[in-house]
Design a protein around this motif. Structure first.
Motif, PDB file in Angstrom:
ATOM      1  N   VAL A   1       0.852  -1.178   0.000  1.00 17.99           N
ATOM      2  CA  VAL A   1       0.000   0.000   0.000  1.00 17.99           C
ATOM      3  C   VAL A   1       0.888   1.227   0.000  1.00 17.99           C
ATOM      4  N   GLN A   2       0.362   2.311  -0.480  1.00 16.41           N
ATOM      5  CA  GLN A   2       1.113   3.565  -0.442  1.00 16.41           C
ATOM      6  C   GLN A   2       0.941   4.226   0.914  1.00 16.41           C
TER       7      GLN A   2
ATOM      8  N   ALA B   1       3.131 -18.545  23.185  1.00 12.79           N
ATOM      9  CA  ALA B   1       3.456 -19.910  22.776  1.00 12.79           C
ATOM     10  C   ALA B   1       3.063 -20.225  21.342  1.00 12.79           C
ATOM     11  N   TYR B   2       2.129 -19.488  20.796  1.00 11.23           N
ATOM     12  CA  TYR B   2       1.574 -19.841  19.492  1.00 11.23           C
ATOM     13  C   TYR B   2       1.689 -18.661  18.539  1.00 11.23           C
ATOM     14  N   TRP B   3       2.090 -18.992  17.304  1.00 13.20           N
ATOM     15  CA  TRP B   3       2.371 -17.962  16.311  1.00 13.20           C
ATOM     16  C   TRP B   3       1.794 -18.337  14.957  1.00 13.20           C
ATOM     17  N   GLY B   4       1.371 -17.307  14.238  1.00 11.76           N
ATOM     18  CA  GLY B   4       0.996 -17.505  12.854  1.00 11.76           C
ATOM     19  C   GLY B   4       2.218 -17.514  11.961  1.00 11.76           C
ATOM     20  N   GLN B   5       1.993 -17.683  10.685  1.00 11.94           N
ATOM     21  CA  GLN B   5       3.095 -17.810   9.737  1.00 11.94           C
ATOM     22  C   GLN B   5       3.675 -16.467   9.326  1.00 11.94           C
ATOM     23  N   GLY B   6       2.980 -15.403   9.611  1.00 14.52           N
ATOM     24  CA  GLY B   6       3.446 -14.071   9.253  1.00 14.52           C
ATOM     25  C   GLY B   6       2.868 -13.618   7.925  1.00 14.52           C
ATOM     26  N   THR B   7       2.609 -12.336   7.833  1.00 11.98           N
ATOM     27  CA  THR B   7       2.116 -11.753   6.584  1.00 11.98           C
ATOM     28  C   THR B   7       2.857 -10.449   6.329  1.00 11.98           C
ATOM     29  N   GLN B   8       3.308 -10.275   5.105  1.00  8.89           N
ATOM     30  CA  GLN B   8       4.122  -9.103   4.765  1.00  8.89           C
ATOM     31  C   GLN B   8       3.242  -7.884   4.543  1.00  8.89           C
ATOM     32  N   VAL B   9       3.654  -6.793   5.157  1.00 11.07           N
ATOM     33  CA  VAL B   9       3.045  -5.486   4.918  1.00 11.07           C
ATOM     34  C   VAL B   9       4.139  -4.572   4.382  1.00 11.07           C
ATOM     35  N   THR B  10       3.906  -3.996   3.220  1.00  9.37           N
ATOM     36  CA  THR B  10       4.875  -3.100   2.609  1.00  9.37           C
ATOM     37  C   THR B  10       4.198  -1.771   2.318  1.00  9.37           C
ATOM     38  N   VAL B  11       4.777  -0.715   2.852  1.00  8.95           N
ATOM     39  CA  VAL B  11       4.235   0.620   2.665  1.00  8.95           C
ATOM     40  C   VAL B  11       5.260   1.435   1.890  1.00  8.95           C
ATOM     41  N   SER B  12       4.861   1.909   0.738  1.00  4.34           N
ATOM     42  CA  SER B  12       5.774   2.682  -0.105  1.00  4.34           C
ATOM     43  C   SER B  12       5.489   4.171   0.035  1.00  4.34           C
ATOM     44  N   SER B  13       6.550   4.935  -0.133  1.00  3.79           N
ATOM     45  CA  SER B  13       6.407   6.390   0.026  1.00  3.79           C
ATOM     46  C   SER B  13       6.014   7.046  -1.280  1.00  3.79           C
TER      47      SER B  13
ATOM     48  N   LYS C   1       2.632   4.238   7.293  1.00  3.30           N
ATOM     49  CA  LYS C   1       3.884   4.916   6.991  1.00  3.30           C
ATOM     50  C   LYS C   1       4.897   3.900   6.475  1.00  3.30           C
ATOM     51  N   PRO C   2       5.890   4.343   5.724  1.00  2.00           N
ATOM     52  CA  PRO C   2       6.916   3.397   5.257  1.00  2.00           C
ATOM     53  C   PRO C   2       7.567   2.628   6.409  1.00  2.00           C
ATOM     54  N   GLU C   3       7.699   3.247   7.553  1.00  2.00           N
ATOM     55  CA  GLU C   3       8.317   2.566   8.698  1.00  2.00           C
ATOM     56  C   GLU C   3       7.429   1.476   9.300  1.00  2.00           C
ATOM     57  N   ASP C   4       6.201   1.372   8.836  1.00  2.00           N
ATOM     58  CA  ASP C   4       5.338   0.264   9.254  1.00  2.00           C
ATOM     59  C   ASP C   4       5.632  -1.008   8.455  1.00  2.00           C
ATOM     60  N   THR C   5       6.449  -0.900   7.440  1.00  2.00           N
ATOM     61  CA  THR C   5       6.801  -2.058   6.628  1.00  2.00           C
ATOM     62  C   THR C   5       7.474  -3.118   7.487  1.00  2.00           C
TER      63      THR C   5
END
Length: 122
Positions: free
Chosen positions: A12-13, A110-122, A87-91
């Motif tokens: 997302v921008q 104790a329990y974790w998900g697999q993770g999901t990428q968040v990318t914020v572009s400026s 914000k970009p720093e939320d990436t």
């Protein structure tokens, strides 16, 4: 074993919004607290927000206050993270976590998900 399945990441921008979801495989003491952490390569996993099954307490890291909202649908065993004014720093890779006690330390969950990428572009 508790399974956590995340969804909703993406690109997302700056200024945009995303909503992350995390569905837990069970409702039990082991999922009393559900939280979102984030991590970038070479850094420690840091707490973004947490909530309990009762909805109290709810905690946000200072940088996220006013921009992010954590909510929980107990009927669906699902926790959400609404992220606005990104914000970009939320990436980062965002991880869902579940545990029995309120803590801001990743090692206490104790329990974790697999993770999901968040990318914020400026």
């Amino acid at each position: 074993q508790v399974q956590l399945v995340e969804s909703g990441g993406g690109s997302v921008q700056a200024g945009g919004s995303l909503r992350l979801s995390c569905a837990a495989s069970e409702r039990s003491d082991r999922t009393y607290v559900m939280a979102w952490f984030r991590q970038n390569p070479g850094t420690e996993r840091e707490l973004v927000a947490l909530t309990t099954r009762s909805g109290s307490p709810t905690y946000y890291a200072d940088a996220e206050k006013g921009r992010f909202t954590i909510s929980r649908d107990n009927a669906k065993n699902t926790v959400y993270l609404e992220m606005n004014s990104l914000k970009p720093e939320d990436t980062a890779v965002y991880y869902c976590a579940a545990g029995i006690g309120v803590s801001n330390r990743a090692r206490d969950y104790a329990y974790w998900g697999q993770g999901t990428q968040v990318t914020v572009s400026s």
